[in-house]
Design a protein around this motif. Structure first.
Motif, mmCIF file in Angstrom:
data_model
loop_
_atom_site.group_PDB
_atom_site.id
_atom_site.type_symbol
_atom_site.label_atom_id
_atom_site.label_comp_id
_atom_site.label_asym_id
_atom_site.label_seq_id
_atom_site.Cartn_x
_atom_site.Cartn_y
_atom_site.Cartn_z
ATOM 1 N N THR A 175 0.854 -1.177 0.000
ATOM 2 C CA THR A 175 0.000 0.000 0.000
ATOM 3 C C THR A 175 0.897 1.236 0.000
ATOM 4 O OG1 THR A 175 -1.956 1.029 1.014
ATOM 5 C CG2 THR A 175 -0.246 0.237 2.522
ATOM 6 N N LEU A 176 0.322 2.363 -0.377
ATOM 7 C CA LEU A 176 1.088 3.626 -0.415
ATOM 8 C C LEU A 176 0.515 4.539 0.652
ATOM 9 C CD1 LEU A 176 1.130 6.806 -1.553
ATOM 10 C CD2 LEU A 176 3.211 5.454 -1.779
ATOM 11 N N THR A 177 1.395 5.071 1.480
ATOM 12 C CA THR A 177 0.948 6.058 2.459
ATOM 13 C C THR A 177 1.647 7.380 2.237
ATOM 14 O OG1 THR A 177 0.529 6.477 4.808
ATOM 15 C CG2 THR A 177 2.659 5.505 4.265
ATOM 16 N N ALA A 220 9.977 1.588 0.683
ATOM 17 C CA ALA A 220 10.500 2.865 0.181
ATOM 18 C C ALA A 220 9.961 3.961 1.066
ATOM 19 C CB ALA A 220 10.062 3.095 -1.262
ATOM 20 N N MET A 221 10.753 5.046 1.227
ATOM 21 C CA MET A 221 10.277 6.170 2.045
ATOM 22 C C MET A 221 11.055 7.419 1.674
ATOM 23 S SD MET A 221 10.058 6.493 6.197
ATOM 24 C CE MET A 221 8.454 5.714 6.336
ATOM 25 N N LYS A 222 10.352 8.570 1.600
ATOM 26 C CA LYS A 222 11.068 9.834 1.404
ATOM 27 C C LYS A 222 10.269 11.030 1.903
ATOM 28 C CE LYS A 222 9.750 10.205 -3.459
ATOM 29 N NZ LYS A 222 10.287 10.026 -4.807
ATOM 30 N N LEU A 223 11.021 12.057 2.348
ATOM 31 C CA LEU A 223 10.450 13.365 2.639
ATOM 32 C C LEU A 223 10.432 14.138 1.329
ATOM 33 C CD1 LEU A 223 9.594 15.278 5.067
ATOM 34 C CD2 LEU A 223 11.933 16.140 4.972
ATOM 35 N N ILE A 248 5.698 16.325 2.925
ATOM 36 C CA ILE A 248 5.023 15.080 3.304
ATOM 37 C C ILE A 248 6.080 13.983 3.382
ATOM 38 C CG2 ILE A 248 2.848 15.721 2.152
ATOM 39 C CD1 ILE A 248 3.740 13.650 -0.079
ATOM 40 N N ILE A 249 5.725 12.863 4.001
ATOM 41 C CA ILE A 249 6.552 11.665 3.914
ATOM 42 C C ILE A 249 5.754 10.626 3.153
ATOM 43 C CG2 ILE A 249 7.616 9.756 5.199
ATOM 44 C CD1 ILE A 249 8.284 11.808 7.401
ATOM 45 N N ALA A 250 6.271 10.221 1.994
ATOM 46 C CA ALA A 250 5.624 9.178 1.194
ATOM 47 C C ALA A 250 6.333 7.859 1.462
ATOM 48 C CB ALA A 250 5.715 9.519 -0.290
ATOM 49 N N ALA A 251 5.568 6.768 1.496
ATOM 50 C CA ALA A 251 6.183 5.458 1.735
ATOM 51 C C ALA A 251 5.379 4.350 1.076
ATOM 52 C CB ALA A 251 6.298 5.182 3.233
#
Ligand code: GDP
Length: 139
Positions: free
Chosen positions: A6-8, A36-39, A72-75
């Protein structure tokens, strides 16, 4: 591998309030693995594209303004039954209706500024993961 990701997005309200660490801790504690994660920060165009399905809704302009107001932080998150289990972890769109112990119950202010996004289907999870991340950014 349908059903495994899922994408948050930790939304601008929660990042600005300093809630990111606690939210990520809840996500990992619930058994999700971070692929995966990034600001990052959504541009006006990218926010409109991400929420295109809501473009005819009266709140669309406010939603785009909110989602672009700060980082935002996407992950991408991995777990069996990821979409459904993550929707349970975040709680109802309106935090007033969110169950006790959910991320939105703990951290969201109102129906718009609701702290986190979670994909609503396996198909959208795949599209949203590709929206935010290149293949080489996912592990
Ligand atoms: P979600 O899947 O739970 O995020 O909910 P939706 O896909 O229905 O809506 C997308 C996002 O739009 C929500 O997470 C809110 O940030 C915002 N939103 C939804 N409904 C409303 C509303 O009635 N008013 C406002 N201002 N924002 C809303």
């Amino acid at each position: 591998m349908a059903g495994k990701i899922t994408l948050t997005m930790i939304k601008p309200d929660a990042v600005a309030a300093g809630h990111s660490g606690k939210i990520i801790d809840m996500i990992i504690g619930a058994g999700f693995k971070i692929q995966a994660m990034k600001l990052t920060r959504l541009s006006n165009e990218k926010a409109k594209e991400f929420y295109a399905v809501h473009s005819e809704r009266p709140f669309f302009g406010d939603l785009v303004k909110f989602m672009t107001e700060g980082p935002i932080i996407a992950a991408v998150l991995e777990k069996e039954n990821a979409v459904e289990d993550f929707r349970k972890l975040i709680g109802a769109t309106n935090p007033a209706n969110a169950a006790e112990g959910t991320i939105r119950k703990n951290f969201a202010a109102d129906i718009e500024r609701n702290a986190v996004h979670g994909s609503d289907s396996d198909e959208n999870a795949a599209l949203e993961a590709s929206f935010h991340f290149a293949g080489v950014e996912r592990f």
